[in-house]
Design an enzyme around this catalytic site. Structure first.
Site, mmCIF file in Angstrom:
data_model
loop_
_atom_site.group_PDB
_atom_site.id
_atom_site.type_symbol
_atom_site.label_atom_id
_atom_site.label_comp_id
_atom_site.label_asym_id
_atom_site.label_seq_id
_atom_site.Cartn_x
_atom_site.Cartn_y
_atom_site.Cartn_z
ATOM 1 N N ASN A 109 3.274 -17.858 97.693
ATOM 2 C CA ASN A 109 3.529 -19.261 98.049
ATOM 3 C C ASN A 109 2.327 -20.031 98.593
ATOM 4 O O ASN A 109 2.261 -21.233 98.398
ATOM 5 C CB ASN A 109 4.755 -19.386 98.960
ATOM 6 C CG ASN A 109 4.558 -18.739 100.295
ATOM 7 O OD1 ASN A 109 4.003 -17.643 100.361
ATOM 8 N ND2 ASN A 109 4.987 -19.379 101.350
ATOM 9 N N GLY A 148 5.309 -11.385 103.152
ATOM 10 C CA GLY A 148 6.238 -11.395 102.024
ATOM 11 C C GLY A 148 7.668 -11.319 102.514
ATOM 12 O O GLY A 148 7.961 -11.658 103.661
ATOM 13 N N GLY A 149 8.555 -10.855 101.640
ATOM 14 C CA GLY A 149 9.981 -10.845 101.954
ATOM 15 C C GLY A 149 10.350 -9.739 102.948
ATOM 16 O O GLY A 149 9.663 -8.719 103.047
ATOM 17 N N THR A 174 11.049 -6.192 101.368
ATOM 18 C CA THR A 174 9.818 -5.465 101.020
ATOM 19 C C THR A 174 9.139 -4.980 102.293
ATOM 20 O O THR A 174 8.689 -3.829 102.367
ATOM 21 C CB THR A 174 8.844 -6.386 100.246
ATOM 22 O OG1 THR A 174 9.567 -7.175 99.330
ATOM 23 C CG2 THR A 174 7.798 -5.591 99.515
ATOM 24 N N GLY A 175 9.074 -5.864 103.293
ATOM 25 C CA GLY A 175 8.402 -5.506 104.548
ATOM 26 C C GLY A 175 9.045 -4.298 105.202
ATOM 27 O O GLY A 175 8.373 -3.401 105.704
ATOM 28 N N GLU A 222 4.470 -10.224 108.235
ATOM 29 C CA GLU A 222 4.867 -11.634 108.357
ATOM 30 C C GLU A 222 5.928 -11.851 107.290
ATOM 31 O O GLU A 222 5.624 -11.879 106.098
ATOM 32 C CB GLU A 222 3.663 -12.554 108.126
ATOM 33 C CG GLU A 222 2.514 -12.353 109.107
ATOM 34 C CD GLU A 222 2.810 -12.823 110.528
ATOM 35 O OE1 GLU A 222 3.902 -13.368 110.769
ATOM 36 O OE2 GLU A 222 1.956 -12.630 111.396
ATOM 37 N N CYS A 227 7.695 -19.954 104.373
ATOM 38 C CA CYS A 227 8.418 -19.078 105.297
ATOM 39 C C CYS A 227 8.942 -19.878 106.489
ATOM 40 O O CYS A 227 9.977 -19.564 107.042
ATOM 41 C CB CYS A 227 7.505 -17.956 105.771
ATOM 42 S SG CYS A 227 5.975 -18.548 106.498
ATOM 43 N N GLU A 245 -0.764 -12.669 113.683
ATOM 44 C CA GLU A 245 -1.945 -13.082 112.922
ATOM 45 C C GLU A 245 -2.542 -14.297 113.608
ATOM 46 O O GLU A 245 -1.889 -14.956 114.409
ATOM 47 C CB GLU A 245 -1.568 -13.451 111.481
ATOM 48 C CG GLU A 245 -1.306 -12.244 110.613
ATOM 49 C CD GLU A 245 -1.389 -12.527 109.127
ATOM 50 O OE1 GLU A 245 -0.809 -13.533 108.675
ATOM 51 O OE2 GLU A 245 -2.045 -11.745 108.417
HETATM 52 P P1 NAD Z 1 7.678 -10.157 98.079
HETATM 53 O O1 NAD Z 1 8.069 -9.371 99.263
HETATM 54 O O2 NAD Z 1 8.458 -10.015 96.836
HETATM 55 O O3 NAD Z 1 6.154 -9.834 97.674
HETATM 56 C C1 NAD Z 1 5.073 -9.956 98.573
HETATM 57 C C2 NAD Z 1 3.955 -9.047 98.124
HETATM 58 O O4 NAD Z 1 4.380 -7.698 98.246
HETATM 59 C C3 NAD Z 1 3.534 -9.230 96.661
HETATM 60 O O5 NAD Z 1 2.141 -9.075 96.537
HETATM 61 C C4 NAD Z 1 4.278 -8.092 95.975
HETATM 62 O O6 NAD Z 1 3.700 -7.706 94.751
HETATM 63 C C5 NAD Z 1 4.150 -7.004 97.030
HETATM 64 N N1 NAD Z 1 5.140 -5.922 96.919
HETATM 65 C C6 NAD Z 1 6.394 -6.000 96.411
HETATM 66 N N2 NAD Z 1 6.985 -4.773 96.461
HETATM 67 C C7 NAD Z 1 6.092 -3.936 97.021
HETATM 68 C C8 NAD Z 1 6.110 -2.543 97.345
HETATM 69 N N3 NAD Z 1 7.173 -1.771 97.104
HETATM 70 N N4 NAD Z 1 5.015 -2.002 97.918
HETATM 71 C C9 NAD Z 1 3.928 -2.768 98.205
HETATM 72 N N5 NAD Z 1 3.847 -4.077 97.890
HETATM 73 C C10 NAD Z 1 4.924 -4.669 97.322
HETATM 74 O O7 NAD Z 1 7.614 -11.673 98.563
HETATM 75 P P2 NAD Z 1 7.334 -12.982 97.692
HETATM 76 O O8 NAD Z 1 8.536 -13.291 96.881
HETATM 77 O O9 NAD Z 1 6.008 -12.851 97.004
HETATM 78 O O10 NAD Z 1 7.145 -14.061 98.856
HETATM 79 C C11 NAD Z 1 8.178 -14.752 99.430
HETATM 80 C C12 NAD Z 1 8.515 -14.184 100.798
HETATM 81 O O11 NAD Z 1 7.364 -14.203 101.637
HETATM 82 C C13 NAD Z 1 9.549 -15.025 101.537
HETATM 83 O O12 NAD Z 1 10.506 -14.189 102.112
HETATM 84 C C14 NAD Z 1 8.738 -15.726 102.619
HETATM 85 O O13 NAD Z 1 9.466 -16.115 103.738
HETATM 86 C C15 NAD Z 1 7.712 -14.703 102.927
HETATM 87 N N6 NAD Z 1 6.543 -15.316 103.575
HETATM 88 C C16 NAD Z 1 6.364 -15.092 104.922
HETATM 89 C C17 NAD Z 1 5.284 -15.701 105.585
HETATM 90 C C18 NAD Z 1 5.062 -15.474 107.060
HETATM 91 O O14 NAD Z 1 3.955 -15.748 107.536
HETATM 92 N N7 NAD Z 1 6.046 -15.006 107.825
HETATM 93 C C19 NAD Z 1 4.412 -16.525 104.882
HETATM 94 C C20 NAD Z 1 4.631 -16.727 103.513
HETATM 95 C C21 NAD Z 1 5.704 -16.101 102.875
#
Ligand code: NAD
Length: 488
Positions: free
Chosen positions: A150, A226-227, A230-231, A248, A282, A460
Site C-alpha cells: 500500500n 502487513g496483515g 500473516t504477522g 506493524e 492501515c 518503528e
Molecule cells: P500481507 O500480509 O498479505 O503481505 C505483506 C507482506 O508479507 C508481503 O510482502 C507478502 O508477500 C509477505 N508475506 C505473505 N505471506 C508470507 C509468509 N508466509 N511469510 C513471509 N512473508 C509473507 O499484507 P498486504 O495485503 O500486502 O498488506 C495489507 C495489510 O498491511 C493490511 O492489513 C494493512 O493494515 C497492513 N499494513 C499495516 C501497516 C502498519 O504500519 N501497521 C502499514 C501498512 C499496511
C-alpha cells in the site's frame, strides 16, 4: 519483454522463480515483467548478506561514515524524486500527489536515520565496584524487511534506513504486486556506496520466499508490515528461532466526533482519514462515531463531500482517489459492502463502481458510507482496507469508549472536540498506538509509531527506532589495582 533484473547478494540478474508482471491498477496495462526470486536465490542472498555485513567496508565504518552513505541515499532519492513517484504511481495506482509525498517521506527517512546514526550515544552506567561499566549496542546481523503493497517506497525506507544505520545487512522482500520501487531503492543503495551484498531485493510470493527468508537461521530479526494473519504466522516461526520481530499490522481505527467539534474541520478530517489512499491504509479511520445530537447534519455534509471526491486518473494531480490495487481486492471490498447490507446496514454513499471509459478499465470503487449497524457486525469489526466508512451514533462518553475499544485492533484513533480536557481524557483511554486530536493521519519520522492488540508488536520510527535493529551489550572494564578478592 525481457524480465527486469532483481538484486540477489549484490548481483543484478533474472530471479530463479516464475516470470510475472507488475500491472497498472488504473488500466491493467503491464509496467514491467520480472522473474521472482526462488528459494535458492533466498539462500544465496542471505549468505552473501551475512558475509558482507562482517566485511570491514561495512562493519568497520565509523557512525559518521555510515551516516554519510545514508545521506547520499537520501540525496539520490531526491534527485530522482519525480521518476520514483511516477514509477510507484504505476506500480500501485495511487494518485501522483500521494506518491510524490511518499518519495519525499522516504528521502526524509534516510536523512533522519543518518542523523540518528551519527548522534547515537552509548552509556557509561553507575559502577558498583572497581570497573567501568558500559551499555553499548551492536548490529544484529541479517535483517528481513517484509513490506506490503500500500505505501511501498515509504514502508521500505522505514525499515531499510534504520536497519542500515544500525550496521546490519538487509534482505528486502517487497509485496509481490509492487516490486518496482524497492528494486530502484536497491540500485540507489548501491550507487550511494552500500557495499555489494549488504542489500538484496527479492520480489516474489510471501508464502514461498517470504517464508524461506523468515525461517533461515542467519536471519536474526524480521521487521514486517502487513496483515495480522500473516504477522501472527511469522511470529510463530520467529518464536521457534527465538528471533525478535517488529510487526506493524492491520487496523480498524475509530474516529470520534463530539457535539462541540468544529464540524467543518471534522468533516474534512473524517473524509481524509478514510478515503485518502482509497482507504488502503492501515491507519484509515474506518469507524466513525458521531454524537447523536449532530448525527443528521454531520452525515449530510459528510455524504455530500464524499460524493464530490475526485475519483479518477492517478496521473492527474487533482485526483483524490485512484483505483484499488487489484481486481481481487476490489471484489473483497464489494463482498464486505454486501455483507454490511445483509447485516442490516443502510448505504448513504457509494456502494458501487463508478462507470465510464477510464473507470471500466481499472479497479475503481466509489467512496462508500454505511450506517445502521451494530458494533459487533463483521463490517464494523474486520479490516476492509478500502474506501468504506461505517458510521454509528453515540450518546455518552463511557458507552462510546466501550464501543471504540471493542475491537481486536489497536492501531490509531481520531478525536474531534473543542474541549481539551475531554480530548486528553479520551485520548488516554483509547486502546491504540496513535491518537490524533483535531487532525488525522499526520505522521512524522521523528515520532514513534506502534500498534497494540492485533495491530502489532514493537516500534518503528523515532530517534531510538535505530535501536530496534541493534542488540544491547554490557561491557565491564576492570580497573582493579589488586586481583579479585575471591582468588585469595
Ligand atoms: P500481507 O500480509 O498479505 O503481505 C505483506 C507482506 O508479507 C508481503 O510482502 C507478502 O508477500 C509477505 N508475506 C505473505 N505471506 C508470507 C509468509 N508466509 N511469510 C513471509 N512473508 C509473507 O499484507 P498486504 O495485503 O500486502 O498488506 C495489507 C495489510 O498491511 C493490511 O492489513 C494493512 O493494515 C497492513 N499494513 C499495516 C501497516 C502498519 O504500519 N501497521 C502499514 C501498512 C499496511
Amino acid at each position: 519483454m525481457t524480465p527486469k533484473p532483481i538484486c540477489v547478494g549484490g548481483e543484478w540478474r533474472r530471479g530463479g522463480g516464475d516470470v510475472y508482471a507488475s500491472r497498472y491498477p488504473a488500466d491493467d496495462s503491464v509496467n514491467a515483467e520480472l522473474a521472482a526470486a526462488n528459494v535458492a536465490d533466498v539462500e544465496e542472498a542471505i549468505e552473501a548478506a551475512d558475509a558482507a555485513r562482517r566485511r570491514p567496508d561495512w562493519s568497520g565504518l565509523k557512525p559518521h561514515e555510515r551516516a554519510g552513505v545514508l545521506y547520499r541515499i537520501s540525496s539520490l532519492i531526491r534527485e530522482r524524486a519525480e521518476e520514483l513517484a511516477q514509477l510507484q504511481r504505476r506500480d500501485n495506482g495511487k494518485p501522483i500527489s500521494e506518491t510524490r509525498a511518499l518519495v519525499a517521506s522516504a528521502a526524509g527517512t534516510f536523512q533522519f536515520f543518518a542523523a540518528a546514526c551519527e548522534t547515537l550515544e552509548e552509556t557509561i552506567t553507575p559502577a558498583r565496584g572497581d570497573y567501568l561499566s558500559m551499555s553499548v549496542h551492536e548490529p544484529m546481523g541479517v535483517i528481513a524487511a517484509i513490506t506490503p503493497w500500500n505505501s511501498p517506497i515509504a514502508s521500505e525506507a522505514q525499515k531499510l534506513a534504520p536497519a542500515l544505520a544500525a550496521g546490519n545487512a538487509v534482505i528486502v522482500k517487497p509485496a509481490e504486486v509492487t516490486p518496482l520501487a524497492a528494486l530502484e531503492l536497491g540500485r540507489i543503495c548501491e550507487q550511494a556506496g552500500v557495499p555489494k551484498g549488504v542489500v538484496s531485493v527479492l520480489p516474489g510470493k510471501g508464502s514461498v520466499i517470504g517464508d524461506a527468508i523468515v525461517k533461515h537461521p542467519l536471519v536474526k530479526k524480521v521487521s514486517f508490515t502487513g496483515g495480522t494473519m500473516t504477522g501472527r504466522a511469522l511470529a510463530q516461526l520467529a518464536a521457534k528461532k527465538l528471533m525478535p520481530v517488529t510487526l506493524e499490522l492491520g487496523g480498524k481505527s475509530p474516529t470520534i466526533v463530539f457535539e462541540d467539534a468544529d464540524l467543518d474541520h471534522a468533516v474534512h478530517g473524517v473524509l481524509f482519514g478514510i478515503f485518502s489512499s482509497s482507504g488502503e491504509s492501515c491507519i484509515a479511520g474506518s469507524r466513525l462515531f458521531v454524537h447523536e445530537s449532530i448525527r443528521t447534519p454531520f452525515l449530510e455534509r459528510l455524504v455530500a463531500k464524499a460524493n464530490a471526491l475526485r475519483v479518477g486518473d492517478p496521473e492527474d494531480p487533482r485526483t483524490q482517489m485512484g483505483p484499488l490495487i487489484t481486481a481481487k481486492h476490489r471484489e473483497s471490498i464489494e463482498n464486505y459492502v454486501q455483507l454490511g447490507l445483509d447485516e442490516g446496514g443502510r448505504l448513504l454513499a457509494g456502494g458501487e463502481r463508478p462507470r465510464g471509459d477510464l473507470f471500466d478499465r481499472g479497479w475503481f470503487y466509489k467512496p462508500t458510507v454505511l450506517t445502521g449497524l451494530a458494533n459487533d457486525a463483521r463490517i464494523c469489526q474486520e479490516e476492509i482496507f478500502g474506501p468504506v466508512l461505517v458510521a454509528s451514533p453515540f450518546r455518552d462518553e463511557a458507552a462510546l469508549l466501550e464501543q471504540a475499544n471493542d475491537s481486536v485492533f489497536g492501531l490509531a484513533a481520531g478525536i474531534w472536540t473543542r474541549d481539551y480536557k475531554r480530548a486528553w481524557r479520551v485520548a488516554r483511554a483509547l486502546e491504540v498506538g496513535t491518537v490524533w486530536i483535531n487532525t488525522y493521519k499526520q505522521l512524522s519520522i521523528s515520532t514513534p509509531f506502534s500498534g497494540i492488540k492485533d495491530s502489532g508488536v514493537g516500534i518503528e520510527k523515532g530517534r531510538l527506532g535505530i535501536l530496534q535493529y541493534k542488540h544491547q551489550k554490557s561491557v565491564y572494564l576492570g580497573l582493579n589495582e589488586a586481583p579479585l578478592p575471591w582468588a585469595d
